[in-house]
Design an enzyme around this catalytic site. Structure first.
Site, mmCIF file in Angstrom:
data_model
loop_
_atom_site.group_PDB
_atom_site.id
_atom_site.type_symbol
_atom_site.label_atom_id
_atom_site.label_comp_id
_atom_site.label_asym_id
_atom_site.label_seq_id
_atom_site.Cartn_x
_atom_site.Cartn_y
_atom_site.Cartn_z
ATOM 1 C CD GLU B 284 -21.899 25.157 -7.057
ATOM 2 O OE1 GLU B 284 -22.584 24.206 -6.644
ATOM 3 O OE2 GLU B 284 -22.412 26.151 -7.603
ATOM 4 C CD GLU B 287 -17.160 20.793 -7.329
ATOM 5 O OE1 GLU B 287 -18.096 21.329 -6.684
ATOM 6 O OE2 GLU B 287 -17.313 19.760 -8.021
ATOM 7 C CB CYS B 310 -28.464 24.930 -6.171
ATOM 8 S SG CYS B 310 -26.858 25.636 -6.137
ATOM 9 C CB SER B 330 -20.964 21.563 -8.533
ATOM 10 O OG SER B 330 -20.713 21.571 -7.147
ATOM 11 C CE LYS B 369 -33.604 22.634 -3.056
ATOM 12 N NZ LYS B 369 -34.083 23.721 -3.920
ATOM 13 C CD GLU B 372 -31.869 17.995 -3.217
ATOM 14 O OE1 GLU B 372 -32.608 18.866 -2.711
ATOM 15 O OE2 GLU B 372 -30.746 18.232 -3.685
ATOM 16 C CD GLU B 377 -28.287 9.692 -4.855
ATOM 17 O OE1 GLU B 377 -29.398 9.756 -4.274
ATOM 18 O OE2 GLU B 377 -28.173 9.460 -6.071
ATOM 19 C CB CYS B 526 -35.694 29.313 -6.019
ATOM 20 S SG CYS B 526 -34.256 28.269 -6.241
#
Ligand code: FMN
Ligand code: SF4
Ligand code: SF4
Ligand code: SF4
Ligand code: SF4
Ligand code: FES
Lengths: 385, 596
Positions: B284, B287, B310, B330, B369, B372, B377, B526
């Site tokens: 990142e 990037e 994230c 990102s 998550k 996710e 993907e 988190c």
């Protein structure tokens, strides 16, 4: 019978409302508020808060904006007097709002109109436009708008009403803060019943004395009643306060009256034996106007069942005592009727309704015990058998 | 709030508190607990459950202690006969419409309603059973969240959470009276609405009406399947929170015990998401520098500011509500989803395992998550990259079930490889951590010097303020970064989606000129994730954050680019940040979703 019920004509009679306003604007706000306090006028929407005091509280708040709200949600079963007033004397309601606006320092007023009364809108809109223009011509900064209700009974509760006006779900707020300090959009707001506003205008016109001399110590003046049920003469009547139920039934009953429900589904049921000793008013049984007369052909079980069904449905549902309490009371009397629960269960339910009265968040849940306890106490056998 | 003092009496004891204090808080100062259900410290006052009612002398009504401010001369009784009767009635009423099958319930033993009925010994309550939804099958459409209306007490904590803290409004109150309920838009299933799966509502639901979809049995099945090689990764924030599941203080650093417990559960390898957090910084950070270069040197149209990626709750939020900014996101996958494909390629090869037989389990502070891991993907390895996601709470439950005495465990270390971590990775767990880690690395890459903050602690990006802003002046850069000389790098950090919305709206109306923004879906990051131990409060989250920063300072290596395993993987496998392999395994793109 000492005296006959006196019919009064403060609400519906035609007056030169512009003249009343022009003269009022010559006086100070405090003078008018003092007159309203002195008259003893109490809110006609049900709760009976002294109107002059409410205006004084709102006036004393410092704020960049204040509001007047005319509560025309009229959802109490058996009440239809505000509709009549808005039809017959709308200009007096608007003038009452402007008077309140002048006294508390508000430049905007809102009518919150019951959804079922939307048929009045075209006519009201015209009158409001004309009135707003008249205020402008007088260089008095006050504009009236109208909002259509959401169709829920609870939205007649002043804080739920403001939630609804602000585009949210009509759930009553916590009090304090009260609307006079933090009301519509968080600004000081005076919420007044349709009828209350007209009385205030008439007090400004005639001074407090005439009003004060009618009625009793706690219940001054007159009041518009909606009479329905087992009566040969249903309709709207403006009557001097202070009569007993006996006098009332004498005038409006059909000769076979067994009970009167005073104040609608959230009011009290009075049985024949108590008519004589029951005064209609704040020292006796108060009413927002609804008077339902029942004769001996009526089942009090069915009547209570109807009221509870109404409350179970119309509770906003947010607070536990009211949301679940209403269901328990309704299902409870059904269970007793069917013999699933024994008659002493009614006492458990009455205790529960006592909790609803003191622990519910708003007036709706707090007043369910009124019909419940009064009907059970007076007609226990009809509920059980 | 002004600091006028108000004098009152509670249970005949005089007390003086600040004006504006609630009766509830005033009673707390005298060590009287008034029971509550709808009240939650993180949320606005509701005053709807009415279990907190108290008696006030001279008041015919019982005011709600949570919703009523103190006033001068007030006399309050918190346990009078009237109060006891009312409170008992309220609990009885709640139970009468509640599907109270506690012994079969996921929240058994950790339920506020159960605690309350326990306190009041509501045995065979007298009222009629009103449970309507018992027969209704609960909504398990979402891979993250289960919604069981038969357990709902309508306290609206979830609605206030979703609306006020998260600005999502996936949940709302619908209908009135006996039909009133918490519902989604048009009562659609949870997987079909704007819900971000953040799980914040779960953290605040007092009952089992909202819980995480749990995968405990599936994971035990994999552990006991001899053909399966079970690899576990643990997220940064879990290690300062899981102790709470065993009665330890919030913020207790139990990394070593957690590793030991996982081994005792029988997993084959215990690895660390921290490793891919460090890797995230490499990818990142590169990037960001690349985007800046393209913008400043090549004059290209690049999407700036760059937004971190994230937090899967944040990603879904953006897909639904700010799809026009997806290019700003990102392209890095989250650390969890970088770990999965590396485990099933690079690591599988190293340990000589067939990726088809490998099961990757994540221990996450997060419910999003779970969703996710199910995304299409997330199959960079050719397999489902991450097989199961467990919350911190689920891991706690597994450890309980296996009879492991957590507190007594000796510390153990993560397995190698993919088990090495740095302080920079650990702080991913707290709001501002990704930003701090990125700055530690990027600044050093560009200038050759450490960030100019004492002891590497970039204090301006830390703390619990909803939106944090900072600027770092870049000076004396290395020649290859000369275009950044003198540039003032503007960053912002938002945690909790309502704060993310504030930042996004600023970008939208052009009133902000940030280069880089860190967003975490959950309040405090988190450590306050939707999968973390319940209860949660600002105080608890602050203590977990303190644990995170202690862990950082205790580590020898505190910069991502110095992680030896990270250096190794670039040498032998990835070759360079944003390279071919990275592109295939570690980066992705997201697509807009509808608002409803
Ligand atoms: C459930 C509920 C419904 C109410 N409905 C009305 C109504 O329809 N009209 C009204 O004027 N007041 C209604 N009220 C009373 C209002 O909350 C408020 O007290 C009143 O509008 C104040 O005006 P007043 O002082 O002129 O009576 C209702 C109260 C409750 C609790
Ligand atoms: S008493 Fe009834 S109507 Fe009033 S807030 Fe409670 S649930 Fe709503
Ligand atoms: S939600 Fe709580 S009270 Fe309800 S069944 Fe589960 S544990 Fe029992
Ligand atoms: S998981 Fe998050 S977004 Fe979804 S309903 Fe709960 S609070 Fe709202
Ligand atoms: S789902 Fe949970 S938090 Fe939401 S209203 Fe129901 S019990 Fe309260
Ligand atoms: S905790 Fe006070 S009303 Fe719910």
């Amino acid at each position: 019978m000492e005296k006959k019920i006196k019919k009064v004509d403060l609400i519906f009679g035609k007056v030169d409302y512009l003249d009343i306003l022009d003269k009022s604007f010559q006086r100070t706000r405090d003078e008018i508020i003092l007159d309203v306090i002195d008259s003893g006028l109490r809110g006609r929407g049900g709760a009976g808060f002294p109107t002059g005091l409410k205006w004084k509280f709102a006036k004393n708040e410092e704020a960049d904006q204040k509001y007047v709200i005319c509560n025309a949600d009229e959802g109490e079963p058996g009440t239809f007097k505000d509709r009549e007033i808005l039809t017959e004397a709308p200009e007096k309601v608007l003038a009452g709002m402007a008077l309140c606006g002048y006294c508390i320092g508000a430049t905007e007023g809102y009518i919150y109109l019951r959804m079922e009364y939307n048929f009045l809108l075209p006519q009201l809109n015209q009158q409001i436009d004309a009135f707003n223009k008249q205020m402008k011509e007088r260089n008095f900064e006050f504009t009236i708008y109208i909002r259509s209700g959401s169709g829920a009974y609870v939205c007649g509760e002043e804080t739920a009403l403001m939630e609804s006006m602000e585009g949210r779900r009509g759930e009553p707020r916590n009090k304090p803060p009260f609307p006079t300090s933090q009301g519509y959009l968080g600004k000081p707001t005076s919420v007044n019943n349709v009828e209350t506003l007209v009385f205030a205008l008439m007090i400004a016109k005639e001074g407090p004395t005439k009003f004060k001399e009618m009625g009793t110590f706690d219940s001054r003046g007159s009041k518009v009643f909606s009479v329905s049920g087992d009566t040969p003469t249903p309709g709207i009547y403006e009557l001097e306060l202070g009569m007993t139920l006996e006098q009332f039934v004498e005038e409006f009953g059909d000769g076979d009256t067994k009970a009167v429900q005073v104040g609608g589904a959230s009011g009290f049921c009075v049985a024949r034996k108590d008519f004589k000793d029951t005064l209609i008013g704040f020292e006796g049984i108060p009413t927002g106007g609804s008077m339902m007369i029942f004769n001996s052909s009526r089942s009090m079980y069915n009547i209570l069942h109807d009221y509870l069904e109404f409350m179970e449905e119309e509770s906003c549902g947010q607070c536990t005592p009211c949301r679940v309490g209403c269901q328990q009371l309704l299902k409870g009397i059904e269970a007793v009727k069917k013999g699933i629960k024994q008659p002493p269960y009614l006492e458990d339910l009455q205790k529960l309704s006592d909790t609803m009265r003191i622990a519910s968040k708003c007036g709706l849940g707090q007043s369910v015990p009124n019909p419940f306890n009064s009907i059970i106490n007076n007609f226990r056998e009809e509920i059980i058998y | 709030m002004s600091k006028y003092k108000v004098n009152l009496k509670i249970n005949n004891i005089s007390v003086s508190v600040d004006e504006g204090t609630s009766i509830l808080d005033a009673a707390r100062t005298l060590n009287f607990t008034i029971p509550t259900l709808c009240h939650h410290e993180d949320l606005c006052v509701a005053g709807n459950c009415r279990v907190c009612v108290v008696e006030q002398k001279g008041n015919r009504l019982l005011p709600a202690a949570c919703a009523t401010p103190v006033s001068e001369g007030m006399e309050i009784m918190t346990n009078s006969l009237k109060v006891r009767q009312a409170r008992k009635h309220v609990v009885e009423l709640l139970l009468s419409e509640h599907n109270a099958d506690c012994t079969k319930c996921f929240k058994n033993g950790s339920c506020e309603l159960q605690d309350m009925s326990n306190d009041y010994r509501i045995g065979d309550h007298v009222f009629l059973d009103l449970v309507k939804d018992r027969e209704k099958i609960k909504d398990i459409s979402s891979p993250s969240i289960e919604k069981d209306d038969s357990k709902c007490i309508r306290c609206q904590r979830c609605v206030r959470t979703c609306t006020d803290l998260q600005a999502v409004s996936a949940l709302a109150v619908t209908h009135k009276g006996n039909h009133m309920k918490v519902s989604t838009f048009l009562d659609k299933p949870m997987n079909d609405v704007v819900c971000t799966n953040c799980g914040q509502c779960i953290n605040r639901c007092p009952t089992a009406a909202l819980t995480e979809r749990n995968y405990i049995d599936e994971v035990f099945d994999a552990i006991y399947d001899p053909k399966k090689f079970v690899v576990v990764q643990t997220a940064p924030a879990t290690r300062v929170a899981i102790g709470e599941e065993f009665g330890m203080e919030p913020g207790s650093r139990v990394t070593g015990k957690m590793v030991a417990a996982l081994r005792r559960l029988g997993v084959d390898k215990v690895l660390d998401t921290d490793f891919t957090a460090d890797l995230t910084i490499m990818e990142e950070g590169t990037e960001l520098l690349t985007r800046l270069k393209e913008a400043l040197v090549e004059g290209k149209e690049v999407a700036l500011p760059m937004l971190t990626s994230c937090s899967p709750g944040w990603i879904k939020f953006q897909e639904h509500l700010y799809p026009e900014f997806l290019d700003n996101l990102s392209t890095c996958k989250s650390p969890q989803q970088m770990f999965g494909p590396l485990a099933k390629t690079y690591y599988a090869e190293k340990v000589n395992k067939n990726p088809a037989e490998m099961i990757v389990v994540s221990i996450m502070p997060c419910t999003a998550k779970k969703f996710e891991a199910e995304r299409p993907e997330m199959r960079g390895s050719g397999y489902k990259d991450v097989d199961y996601v467990l919350t911190t709470r689920e891991l706690g439950m597994m450890i309980h079930q296996a009879g492991i005495d957590f507190e007594k465990l000796e510390d153990e270390r993560y397995d190698s490889i993919l088990g090495e971590s740095t302080g920079a990775a650990v702080i991913f767990g707290a709001t501002g951590g990704v930003m701090e880690a990125a700055l530690r690395t990027a600044y050093e890459i560009v200038t050759g010097r450490e960030v100019p903050f004492t002891n590497l602690n970039i204090k301006p990006v830390r703390g619990m303020e909803g939106v944090k802003e900072a600027s770092v002046k870049i000076k004396d850069v290395k020649p290859e970064w000369s275009f950044l000389e003198g540039v003032e790098l503007n960053v912002a950090i938002a945690h909790g989606l309502a704060n993310a919305k504030i930042v996004m709206d600023k970008i939208k109306d052009g009133s902000a000129n940030y280069h880089f923004i860190e967003v975490m879906a959950c309040p405090s990051g988190c450590i306050g994730g939707g999968g973390q131990p319940i209860p949660t409060s600002m105080e608890i989250r602050k203590r977990r954050a303190a644990g995170i920063y202690e862990e950082d300072e205790a580590l020898v290596i505190r910069k991502s680019h110095e992680n030896p395993e990270v250096q190794e993987i670039y040498q032998s496998f990835l070759h360079e940040p944003l390279g071919h392999r990275s592109h295939d395994l570690l980066h992705t793109h997201y697509a807009p979703r509808k608002r409803h």
